[in-house]
Design an enzyme around this catalytic site. Structure first.
Site, PDB file in Angstrom:
ATOM      1  N   HIS A   1      -0.302  12.616  -5.416  1.00 38.71           N
ATOM      2  CA  HIS A   1      -0.167  11.531  -6.571  1.00 38.71           C
ATOM      3  C   HIS A   1       0.238  10.018  -5.579  1.00 38.71           C
ATOM      4  CE1 HIS A   1       0.419  10.053 -10.781  1.00 38.71           C
ATOM      5  NE2 HIS A   1       0.765   9.474  -9.794  1.00 38.71           N
ATOM      6  N   GLU A   2       0.586  10.226  -4.843  1.00 40.69           N
ATOM      7  CA  GLU A   2       1.358   8.573  -4.662  1.00 40.69           C
ATOM      8  C   GLU A   2       0.243   8.200  -3.657  1.00 40.69           C
ATOM      9  OE1 GLU A   2       3.324   6.679  -6.415  1.00 40.69           O
ATOM     10  OE2 GLU A   2       3.461   8.720  -8.063  1.00 40.69           O
TER      11      GLU A   2
ATOM     12  N   HIS B   1      -2.624   6.963  -4.733  1.00 39.31           N
ATOM     13  CA  HIS B   1      -2.351   5.522  -4.602  1.00 39.31           C
ATOM     14  C   HIS B   1      -2.534   4.464  -3.487  1.00 39.31           C
ATOM     15  CE1 HIS B   1      -2.217   5.636  -9.135  1.00 39.31           C
ATOM     16  NE2 HIS B   1      -0.858   6.742  -8.994  1.00 39.31           N
TER      17      HIS B   1
END
Length: 453
Positions: A24-25, A28
């Site tokens: 998920h990170e 980003h």
């Protein structure tokens, strides 16, 4: 052996969730760097740092509390220039230096001012063109949507793999007049069906009516029964009234009289919301249906799951409140209540240690559990409220909209959206999420949901 299998299930689940958080990170960080943004930190977890390494301008690491993660992208908050600055000067290299006020009047104004000051302590000479707030609106959307989109992709890949190999399995009653397969001997709350009957448990209406496995139900309160779905609808809507059940046993027509009990049961097989309905206490003979599907089928199923998840999110605060009441003993915990990563780990452990499940089914269950968590995390983060990713996406879209309207109407460019003004809302939302998270974790420790069967 069971204890080891339980521990293995917990470790597999927690590891899978931590990997999902890390990806998920990355969702980003990768686009942020691709668009020229400056990412100074990439961490899995919160709290004290357990391990970290500096690679270029980014510090990568793991923190002690594995309940999330974050990437630090420099320049998330605009300085609001002269409106919030004590002094705007230039350094020896010609770069603009903005000194942001660290004190102000009013609690919220002070909070916003302090946040800006803390944000701009990370800005170094040469960062002016790399600040997040200066990115084009669509780049901001890509960066902030990257994280939850990765969770949805993880869910999609897992669901696709399961549907393509193991298949999407369901149990459907046989066509025609329902044949009784099992008769529940006592009335127990929904979610406790696996426990043995206790002396205080009353008999089910099916027992009172004299029904036995193998009986063919032919009528209910004078209405001819042609199928299980019809019978279930008649029972559920009877709501505690008198029930005259006609059934066939060994070629002989018999009649049983009872009163259907009102129980909290799922609204349907696809909607697990509990509702007070009539209950008889029988299951019908049926067969397993296996559907294998590819990406299109997976998208269709995920669309249905998304609808169910959105409904669950609407009722989430109420469900968490129910867990809080269960913790203090005011009421029993509802079997459809939400769980934290602790509860998910417990369910994974019980699945792995369960003697009745074949290995293949255990693997599929764990995969579906991880996929379900990723689907929820992805959709949850798209909620348009700060500090969630959806709040930043909403700010970028608002910026695009008002700048577009300004161009069309010939008005001056309104500039960047100042998300700092929404920080009081963000802190309030964060506080609510923190409280809800703590309640669920405590609930999963004190009044856990156990695997049925």
């Amino acid at each position: 052996m069971s204890a080891l299998l339980y521990l293995l299930g917990v470790v597999i689940f927690v590891t899978a969730i931590l990997v999902s958080i890390g990806l998920h990170e990355l969702g980003h960080m990768i686009p942020a760097k691709k668009f020229g943004g400056k990412v100074t930190q990439y961490f899995i977890g919160f709290g004290p740092t357990v391990w970290s390494r500096q690679r270029g301008e980014t510090e990568y690491g793991i923190k002690a509390v594995p309940l999330g993660g974050y990437v630090k992208i420099v320049g998330m908050l605009p300085p609001s220039a002269h409106a919030v600055a004590d002094e705007v000067t230039f350094d020896e290299d010609g770069n603009t230096v903005v000194k942001v006020r660290k004190s102000n009047t009013g609690m919220f104004t002070q909070l916003i001012s302090d946040a800006r000051a803390a944000e701009w302590e990370h800005v170094k000479p040469g960062d002016a063109d790399r600040l997040f707030y200066k990115l084009a609106w669509w780049k901001k959307v890509v960066v902030m949507a990257g994280g939850p989109t990765v969770n949805l992709l993880i869910a999609f890949v897992i669901f696709w793999g399961v549907f393509a190999t193991y298949g999407d399995r369901s149990y459907e009653p046989n066509a025609g007049q329902p044949v009784v397969e099992t008769v529940s001997q006592c009335l127990v709350p929904y979610g406790e069906e696996s426990r043995p009957c206790r002396p205080a448990d009353p008999p089910t209406p099916a027992v009172e009516a004299g029904l036995l496995p193998g009986d063919v139900i032919v009528s209910f309160n004078g209405t001819e029964v042609t199928g299980w779905d019809q019978l279930r609808g008649l029972i559920r809507h009877n709501s505690g009234g008198k029930a005259v059940i006609g059934f066939e046993r060994d070629g002989q027509l018999l009649t049983g009289t009872t009163s259907t009990s009102v129980q909290l049961r799922p609204t349907s097989d696809t909607d697990l919301t509990l509702k007070a309905v009539g209950f008889l206490g029988v299951t019908a003979e049926g067969h397993e249906v296996v559907v294998h599907g590819g990406p299109v089928y997976t998208v269709e199923q995920m669309a249905w799951m998304t609808g169910s998840t959105v409904k669950a999110l609407v009722h989430l605060p109420g469900k968490v409140w129910g867990v809080a009441k269960a913790i203090v003993g005011v009421e029993k915990r509802a079997p459809d209540s939400p769980v934290s990563i602790v509860g998910g780990g417990r369910i994974a452990g019980e699945t792995a240690a369960h003697d009745a499940f074949p290995l293949g089914e255990k693997i599929v269950f764990l995969l579906m559990l991880v996929a379900g968590f990723n689907l929820f995390i992805g959709l949850f983060n798209f909620i348009p409220l700060l500090p969630l990713d959806g709040g930043h996406i909403a700010g970028a879209l608002w910026e695009a909209g008002r700048r577009g309207l300004a161009r069309i109407s010939g008005r001056p460019d309104p500039g960047y959206v100042d998300v700092a003004k929404l920080l009081p809302v963000a802190y309030a939302v964060a506080a609510v999420l923190l409280v809800m998270g703590v309640v669920l974790i405590v609930g999963d420790l004190v009044v856990p949901i156990h695997l049925e069967g």
